[in-house]
Design a protein around this motif. Structure first.
Motif, short mmCIF file in Angstrom:
data_model
loop_
_atom_site.label_atom_id
_atom_site.label_comp_id
_atom_site.label_asym_id
_atom_site.label_seq_id
_atom_site.Cartn_x
_atom_site.Cartn_y
_atom_site.Cartn_z
N ARG A 5 0.83 -1.21 0.00
CA ARG A 5 0.00 0.00 0.00
C ARG A 5 0.86 1.25 0.00
O ARG A 5 0.55 2.24 -0.64
N TRP A 38 3.25 1.72 -5.77
CA TRP A 38 3.21 2.53 -6.99
C TRP A 38 4.61 2.79 -7.55
O TRP A 38 4.76 3.11 -8.73
N GLU A 39 5.66 2.65 -6.76
CA GLU A 39 7.00 3.04 -7.19
C GLU A 39 7.55 2.25 -8.38
O GLU A 39 8.12 2.85 -9.29
N LYS A 71 6.08 0.84 -10.89
CA LYS A 71 5.40 1.27 -12.11
C LYS A 71 5.88 2.66 -12.53
O LYS A 71 6.16 2.90 -13.70
N ALA A 72 6.01 3.57 -11.57
CA ALA A 72 6.49 4.91 -11.87
C ALA A 72 7.93 4.87 -12.38
O ALA A 72 8.28 5.58 -13.34
#
Length: 127
Positions: free
Chosen positions: A105, A109-110, A112-113
């Motif tokens: 959570r 996201w890291e 993918k970024a």
């Protein structure tokens, strides 16, 4: 340190590297450093397998891996013992039951970024 001492797992000489890690990699858990206050006891439902995965995903801070040097050690000596194979299914159920998602959570996201930034940088270099 010599360049030979900094050979990575492929045997190529390199430099010491530290980078974020989001999923367990080969050899993960061979050596782990963490603050004592960050240690989360591994549930009894995971008797042999998945303890490293549990620790990785329960951390509040970003996990890092370092590479660029060889590590020579017998791997999976406990988990490859046929006597522990019957515990696999039970440990997997135990791991899935605790749903360790705090780390995902916070940092999910890291990767993918980072992939998007790498693709953008590659396109810009081609121009």
């Amino acid at each position: 340190m010599t360049s030979e001492a900094l050979a990575d797992s492929t045997g190529r000489a390199g430099r010491l590297r530290v980078k974020p890690v989001y999923r367990r990699t080969a050899g993960f858990g061979t050596l782990m450093f963490m603050r004592r206050s960050s240690y989360v006891p591994i549930p009894e439902t995971m008797r042999i397998h998945f303890g490293d995965d549990y620790l990785l995903h329960q951390q509040r801070h970003r996990n890092l891996t370092f590479s660029g040097f060889p590590v020579t050690t017998p791997m999976s000596t406990t988990t490859s013992d046929p006597g522990f194979l019957p515990l696999w299914d039970g440990d997997l159920r135990g791991y899935r039951a605790v749903a360790p998602t705090r780390f995902e959570r916070r940092f999910g996201w890291e990767p993918k970024a980072a992939r998007r930034l790498a693709r953008t940088a590659k396109r810009l270099r081609r121009r």
